[in-house]
Design a protein around this motif. Structure first.
Motif, short mmCIF file in Angstrom:
data_model
loop_
_atom_site.label_atom_id
_atom_site.label_comp_id
_atom_site.label_asym_id
_atom_site.label_seq_id
_atom_site.Cartn_x
_atom_site.Cartn_y
_atom_site.Cartn_z
N GLU A 237 -11.62 14.60 -20.50
CA GLU A 237 -10.92 13.66 -21.38
C GLU A 237 -9.46 13.48 -20.96
N ARG A 238 -8.81 14.58 -20.61
CA ARG A 238 -7.41 14.48 -20.15
C ARG A 238 -7.33 13.74 -18.82
N ALA A 239 -8.31 13.95 -17.95
CA ALA A 239 -8.33 13.23 -16.67
C ALA A 239 -8.48 11.73 -16.90
N LYS A 240 -9.33 11.36 -17.86
CA LYS A 240 -9.49 9.93 -18.19
C LYS A 240 -8.19 9.35 -18.71
N GLN A 241 -7.53 10.09 -19.61
CA GLN A 241 -6.27 9.60 -20.17
C GLN A 241 -5.19 9.48 -19.09
N LEU A 242 -5.13 10.47 -18.21
CA LEU A 242 -4.16 10.42 -17.12
C LEU A 242 -4.43 9.24 -16.20
N TYR A 243 -5.72 9.00 -15.90
CA TYR A 243 -6.09 7.87 -15.05
C TYR A 243 -5.72 6.55 -15.71
N ARG A 244 -6.03 6.40 -16.98
CA ARG A 244 -5.72 5.16 -17.69
C ARG A 244 -4.22 4.93 -17.77
N GLY A 245 -3.47 5.99 -18.04
CA GLY A 245 -2.01 5.86 -18.10
C GLY A 245 -1.42 5.48 -16.75
N THR A 246 -1.90 6.14 -15.70
CA THR A 246 -1.42 5.83 -14.35
C THR A 246 -1.79 4.41 -13.96
N LYS A 247 -2.99 4.00 -14.28
CA LYS A 247 -3.44 2.65 -13.96
C LYS A 247 -2.58 1.61 -14.68
N ALA A 248 -2.27 1.85 -15.94
CA ALA A 248 -1.44 0.91 -16.70
C ALA A 248 -0.04 0.82 -16.11
N VAL B 288 0.86 1.47 -12.98
CA VAL B 288 0.79 0.81 -11.67
C VAL B 288 0.61 -0.69 -11.84
N LEU B 289 -0.22 -1.10 -12.79
CA LEU B 289 -0.42 -2.53 -13.03
C LEU B 289 0.87 -3.18 -13.52
N ASP B 290 1.62 -2.49 -14.37
CA ASP B 290 2.89 -3.03 -14.83
C ASP B 290 3.88 -3.19 -13.67
N VAL B 291 3.93 -2.18 -12.81
CA VAL B 291 4.81 -2.27 -11.64
C VAL B 291 4.34 -3.39 -10.72
N GLY B 292 3.02 -3.52 -10.57
CA GLY B 292 2.48 -4.59 -9.73
C GLY B 292 2.84 -5.96 -10.24
N LYS B 293 2.80 -6.14 -11.56
CA LYS B 293 3.19 -7.43 -12.14
C LYS B 293 4.66 -7.71 -11.89
N THR B 294 5.48 -6.68 -12.01
CA THR B 294 6.92 -6.86 -11.76
C THR B 294 7.17 -7.23 -10.30
N LEU C 32 0.83 -1.20 0.00
CA LEU C 32 0.00 0.00 0.00
C LEU C 32 0.87 1.25 0.00
N VAL C 33 1.89 1.28 0.84
CA VAL C 33 2.80 2.43 0.90
C VAL C 33 3.52 2.59 -0.44
N LEU C 34 3.95 1.49 -1.02
CA LEU C 34 4.61 1.53 -2.33
C LEU C 34 3.67 2.08 -3.39
N PHE C 35 2.43 1.65 -3.38
CA PHE C 35 1.44 2.10 -4.35
C PHE C 35 1.18 3.59 -4.21
N VAL C 36 0.99 4.08 -3.00
CA VAL C 36 0.72 5.49 -2.78
C VAL C 36 1.93 6.33 -3.17
#
Length: 102
Positions: free
Chosen positions: A35-46, A48-54, A7-11
């Motif tokens: 629209e920019r907020a959606k793109q920023l959210y999607r980019g951040t989510k991607a 974070v998910l990549d880091v989570g997989k690693t 959780l600390v790492l994610f934040v």
């Protein structure tokens, strides 16, 4: 404890990503803001998910290399202890041994 560390790492990761890509200081138009907020959210989510997989990959490798060899011997010991206890119990109580064989 490991959930707290994740959780600390994610934040921390979210804070670093947000600070590395600041929003423009000019007044944005309201139509493009969502629209920019959606793109920023999607980019951040991607990201974070990549880091989570690693992180999950490293945790799995650490478990396989360091923890599993240690815990396997304890699990084998526990299995042997319970089976020997069950055998001794069946030998002492003949009625219990005959019921479980049927």
């Amino acid at each position: 404890m490991s959930r707290l560390v994740l959780l600390v790492l994610f934040v921390t990761l979210q804070a670093c990503l947000t600070l590395s890509n600041p929003l423009p200081t000019t007044a944005p138009d309201n139509a493009g803001l969502l629209e920019r907020a959606k793109q920023l959210y999607r980019g951040t989510k991607a990201k974070v998910l990549d880091v989570g997989k690693t992180v999950a990959g490293y945790a799995g490798m650490y478990y396989e290399d360091h923890l599993k060899p240690v815990t396997d011997s304890y699990m084998d010991w526990a299995k042997d202890s319970t089976s020997s206890l069950w055998q001794r119990l069946k030998n002492r109580l003949p009625t219990l041994g005959s019921d479980s064989d049927e």
